[in-house]
Design an enzyme around this catalytic site. Structure first.
Site, PDB file in Angstrom:
ATOM      1  N   HIS A  72       6.569  -5.230  -0.947  1.00 29.27           N
ATOM      2  CA  HIS A  72       6.546  -4.158   0.048  1.00 29.27           C
ATOM      3  C   HIS A  72       5.590  -4.525   1.177  1.00 29.27           C
ATOM      4  CE1 HIS A  72       8.243  -0.492  -2.348  1.00 29.27           C
ATOM      5  NE2 HIS A  72       8.997  -1.570  -2.448  1.00 29.27           N
ATOM      6  N   TYR A 201       4.052   8.771   0.620  1.00 30.27           N
ATOM      7  CA  TYR A 201       2.995   9.697   0.214  1.00 30.27           C
ATOM      8  C   TYR A 201       3.091  10.912   1.137  1.00 30.27           C
ATOM      9  CZ  TYR A 201       0.761   5.755  -2.251  1.00 30.27           C
ATOM     10  OH  TYR A 201       0.479   4.702  -3.084  1.00 30.27           O
ATOM     11  N   PRO A 293      -4.915   8.084  -9.250  1.00 36.88           N
ATOM     12  CA  PRO A 293      -3.809   7.148  -8.987  1.00 36.88           C
ATOM     13  C   PRO A 293      -3.417   7.053  -7.516  1.00 36.88           C
ATOM     14  CG  PRO A 293      -2.990   9.165  -9.984  1.00 36.88           C
ATOM     15  CD  PRO A 293      -4.481   9.244 -10.036  1.00 36.88           C
ATOM     16  N   LYS A 297      -4.964   1.930  -7.555  1.00 30.80           N
ATOM     17  CA  LYS A 297      -6.055   0.984  -7.780  1.00 30.80           C
ATOM     18  C   LYS A 297      -6.400   0.735  -9.245  1.00 30.80           C
ATOM     19  CE  LYS A 297      -6.396  -0.083  -3.730  1.00 30.80           C
ATOM     20  NZ  LYS A 297      -5.580  -1.265  -3.544  1.00 30.80           N
ATOM     21  N   TYR A 385      -5.519  -0.852   0.818  1.00 32.05           N
ATOM     22  CA  TYR A 385      -4.309  -0.682   0.021  1.00 32.05           C
ATOM     23  C   TYR A 385      -3.805  -2.025  -0.520  1.00 32.05           C
ATOM     24  CZ  TYR A 385       0.002   1.604  -1.474  1.00 32.05           C
ATOM     25  OH  TYR A 385       1.030   2.122  -2.245  1.00 32.05           O
TER      26      TYR A 385
END
Length: 390
Positions: A72, A201, A293, A297, A385
């Site tokens: 991704h 998200y 979550p 991580k 990220y």
């Protein structure tokens, strides 16, 4: 029995450490209290940082991930009825994440361990680390009605939050930092195509939502619920109606629904134990820390602990130097706390809190709006990220 490193726990952290040690010619034994099948039944995280993906390659267990995993280059944040893309690849000079389920990671590492002759003892009852504050540590366990003992140089506690490793440390020797959150994640897995080829998200007045996947045909979805929510109160139909209500209209319309394969509610919390070293006992992964979550991580932090611990053990056996072992806790915790900060920030920015009020909602909106007006702010998000360097 004698070994150089006794590893407690056969999750990804223990298996990855064991395989790296085996590849380096360092003898190790893994003890697991449950069955192999039970370990493989755990359905958890599935977003791997580049660093962890590289460690699987280094362990010789990355071939299936490279063939079947989903690279991704970005993800979406949804708010105010619109989706906004975070270009991970462009913001981090070509870095990306890999979507590949934890169950698959575990399976690949187990297969590699069997292939290379590593010893794993499953259904090892009453595992106990002993004398780790001396030069002669050992581990005991029970199997087939008999007590067994493994003498070793070092013990690696990779047995998770509820494991025996951290519990064996005297209370006076360890400090706990903890924060609970007043909500959980209700999650389902369904064998339907993901609504998007990248993660979404979502921040919504009804609460947070996450659209994720395990493959091109298996989707993983979550919605924020009160901390005391009962999974049996949620039919599949109710879940699908709720998550669609929290997504932009076009996204909701494009979502394919179907019967759930798995459904559960996960508590959200932050937890860190300090230090992570107790002379010859080392904590790694969930045994030493838990993150929310949000931001993916947890599994990746376990991998970074293993990176530092393996390098330190390799240095000890190859060069007779204990410098890496002495630095392990400080080095690992520095990265842990940065990940804790990022996970806390993502959680605070994307969820609705009971005491947040109109002012807090305006602050959240301003934070999200600012992100997409500032390349510096987006770069901060992207760098964290994809994973900070080891």
């Amino acid at each position: 029995m004698r070994t150089q490193v006794a590893i407690i726990g056969s999750g990804p952290a223990g298996l990855l450490l064991g395989q790296l040690l085996t590849n380096a010619g360092i003898d190790n034994v893994i003890l697991e209290r449950t069955t192999k099948e039970h370990v493989l039944s755990r359905i958890r995280a599935g977003v791997l940082e580049e660093g962890m993906a590289g460690m699987l390659d280094e362990a010789g267990a990355g071939a299936r991930m490279r063939a079947e995993g989903l690279p991704h280059d970005g993800f979406d944040l949804a708010f105010d009825g619109r989706r906004h893309r975070v270009d991970l690849y462009g913001l981090t000079d070509g870095k990306r994440v890999m979507v590949y389920g934890q169950t698959e990671v575990t399976h690949d590492l187990m297969d590699k361990r069997e292939e290379t002759g590593g010893l794993s003892v499953y259904e090892a009852a009453n595992v106990r680390p002993h004398d780790f504050d001396t030069d002669r540590p050992h581990v005991t366990y029970e199997k087939d009605g008999r007590e067994h003992r493994i003498d070793c140089d070092f013990i690696a506690g990779c047995d998770g939050y509820h494991g025996i490793s951290r519990k064996s440390v005297p209370e006076a020797a360890i400090e706990i930092f903890e924060r609970g959150y007043p909500f959980g994640w209700l999650g389902i897995i369904a064998d339907v195509p993901p609504v998007s080829h990248e993660l979404i998200y979502a921040n919504h007045p009804r609460g947070f939502a996450l659209c994720s996947m395990r493959s091109t045909t298996r989707s993983r979805y979550y919605v924020q619920v009160p901390a005391d929510e009962k999974v049996e109160d949620w039919s599949d139909e109710r879940f699908w109606d709720e998550i669609r209500s929290r997504l932009p209209e076009k996204t909701a319309e494009a979502m394919t629904t179907g019967p759930s394969v798995e459904k559960s509610v996960a508590a959200i919390r932050s937890f860190v134990a300090e230090p992570l070293r107790f002379r010859r006992l080392f904590l790694a992964g969930d045994a030493g820390h838990i993150v929310p979550p949000t931001g993916a991580k947890g599994l990746n932090l376990a991998a970074s602990d293993v990176r530092y611990l393996f390098d330190a053990l390799h240095e000890y056996y190859a060069e007779k130097s204990s410098a890496g072992l002495d630095a392990y806790s400080e080095k690992a915790l520095a990265r842990v706390w940065k990940a804790e900060r990022f996970s806390w920030w993502m959680t605070s920015t994307m969820h609705r809190f009971p005491d947040q009020g109109p002012f807090g909602q305006k602050i959240q909106h301003a934070e999200l709006d600012y992100l997409f007006q500032s390349r510096a702010a987006l770069t901060m998000l992207a760098e964290n990220y994809v994973g900070l360097p080891y």
